[in-house]
Enzyme design. Structure first.
Site, mmCIF file in Angstrom:
data_model
loop_
_atom_site.group_PDB
_atom_site.id
_atom_site.type_symbol
_atom_site.label_atom_id
_atom_site.label_comp_id
_atom_site.label_asym_id
_atom_site.label_seq_id
_atom_site.Cartn_x
_atom_site.Cartn_y
_atom_site.Cartn_z
ATOM 1 N N LYS A 161 40.744 32.714 27.520
ATOM 2 C CA LYS A 161 40.715 32.006 26.240
ATOM 3 C C LYS A 161 40.272 32.950 25.124
ATOM 4 O O LYS A 161 40.840 32.959 24.022
ATOM 5 C CB LYS A 161 39.757 30.815 26.318
ATOM 6 C CG LYS A 161 40.317 29.595 27.008
ATOM 7 C CD LYS A 161 41.331 28.885 26.136
ATOM 8 C CE LYS A 161 41.691 27.530 26.688
ATOM 9 N NZ LYS A 161 42.699 26.840 25.864
ATOM 10 N N TYR B 146 38.764 31.601 33.162
ATOM 11 C CA TYR B 146 39.172 30.624 32.152
ATOM 12 C C TYR B 146 38.658 31.006 30.766
ATOM 13 O O TYR B 146 39.430 31.151 29.813
ATOM 14 C CB TYR B 146 38.662 29.239 32.552
ATOM 15 C CG TYR B 146 38.952 28.164 31.535
ATOM 16 C CD1 TYR B 146 40.234 27.653 31.388
ATOM 17 C CD2 TYR B 146 37.944 27.657 30.722
ATOM 18 C CE1 TYR B 146 40.510 26.669 30.453
ATOM 19 C CE2 TYR B 146 38.213 26.673 29.786
ATOM 20 C CZ TYR B 146 39.491 26.184 29.656
ATOM 21 O OH TYR B 146 39.757 25.217 28.726
#
Length: 360
Positions: free
Chosen positions: A111, A107
């Site tokens: 990002k 994650y």
């Protein structure tokens, strides 16, 4: 946005669907008929559907495909009409490791890649990057407690309420950086209003976070959860009531594993009044293994020592009028965490996430 700034002309929504009809069906089912939009429906009454259909335009597309999966005619038309682009898509799985590149999970890794690519490709386009911490249920708007799905600490809290998580592999003093979803949205809108009309090709970053100015720790969250479940214990479909105990914290996986095994074994013995059967032992082993793997997966966050500065958000508040501050609440220092967790967040998760679902 449609509630607080109804004069917005159109919002094009990129929706992954096989065709326009399927895209409109998703728009209708997931937005127009959702609980979140009830207040907007009450505002507009009989004209609600017409209002939504004029404002929200579903566009068939896919962020994985070239040109976002749109045909050239559609993308050219949209490009000529829009003033702002808002992207909130992300890979949200945590079960793939990215430590090879210095990141604890996929994650945060993806990002970071996304931000670097945007910065390298943005040319003269002004960019806003909004970095929210752990998003939780709404603080006030459009009503307190709304949330979609389990977020951040919710799996832990709701394992705890059933007695499945009597201990936690975590630092009790570790700060859990939380921020309600409406404050994230309000910050995004306020930042867009500030920078959107400026012909300044800058990249601005906003940390929407609480740890530096209104911190809350794991021990506090589970103290508040304990108080809530003492008053409102979980009752399963069979009518069995679960009594929670104060959360215990561990810094070694072996101690955590042994304690979970001990507590779950005693629970089964008390319920049946007999020694554990082979089936019960297998079930307990399965639970312990799951919780051990779950704890390992989130370990970087359960012992995290950092905090996030929200200085740019505080500057943004300084640029807002008193009326804007009332309409777009972004001040996390106003949150009383005990009151919020016990009276807003946990009831909100129970109502908007768990209500109607079968729970054993």
């Amino acid at each position: 946005m449609l509630r607080t700034t109804p004069k917005v002309n159109k919002i094009y929504l990129l929706i992954r669907a096989k065709d326009k009809e399927a895209a409109f069906h998703r728009l209708k089912a997931e937005i127009m008929e959702s609980e979140l939009f009830k207040c907007l429906e009450e505002m507009h009454g009989e004209t609600y559907k017409l209002f939504i259909q004029n404002k929200l335009i579903p566009i068939v597309g896919n962020i994985y495909e070239p040109n976002l999966g749109m045909d050239i005619i559609t993308s050219d038309k949209i490009a000529q009409e829009i003033d702002l682009i808002v992207d909130s898509a992300a890979i949200t799985t945590f079960d793939e490791r990215a430590k090879l590149y210095g990141w604890q999970d996929t994650y945060s890794f993806t990002k970071a890649i996304g931000e670097m690519m945007i910065n390298n490709m943005r040319d003269e386009i002004p960019i806003l990057i909004i970095r929210p911490s752990g998003i939780t249920s709404s603080y006030k708007e459009p009503f307190p407690g709304w949330i979609q799905g389990f977020r951040i600490v919710d799996p832990l809290v709701f394992f705890y309420r059933k007695g499945d998580l009597p201990g936690l592999l975590a630092d009790p003093n570790c700060l859990v950086d939380l921020v309600p979803v409406d404050m994230v949205v309000n910050t995004t809108m306020a930042a867009m209003a500030k920078h959107g009309n400026l012909q300044n090709p800058q990249l601005n970053v906003y940390h929407v976070a609480s740890s530096s100015i209104n911190p809350v720790s794991f021990s506090q969250i589970f103290d508040y959860s304990y108080d809530f479940f003492q008053l409102f214990p979980f009752v399963n479909s069979k009518g069995d009531k679960y009594e929670v105990k104060k959360m215990r914290f561990f810094d070694k996986i072996s101690d955590f594993e042994n304690y979970i095994w001990e507590v779950l074994s005693k629970q089964h013995e008390v319920q049946d009044g007999k020694e554990l059967t082979k089936i019960q032992i297998r079930l307990i082993k399965k639970k312990v293994e799951y919780l051990k793997n779950f704890s390992k997966l989130y370990e970087p966050y359960l012992f995290y020592k950092g905090w996030f500065d929200n200085g740019n958000v505080r500057k943004l508040m300084g640029d807002m009028s008193e009326e804007e501050k009332r309409s777009f609440e972004i001040d996390v220092t106003k949150i009383n965490w005990k009151n919020y967790i016990e009276n807003t967040h946990i009831p909100g998760v129970q109502k908007y996430v768990l209500e109607g679902k079968r729970v054993n």
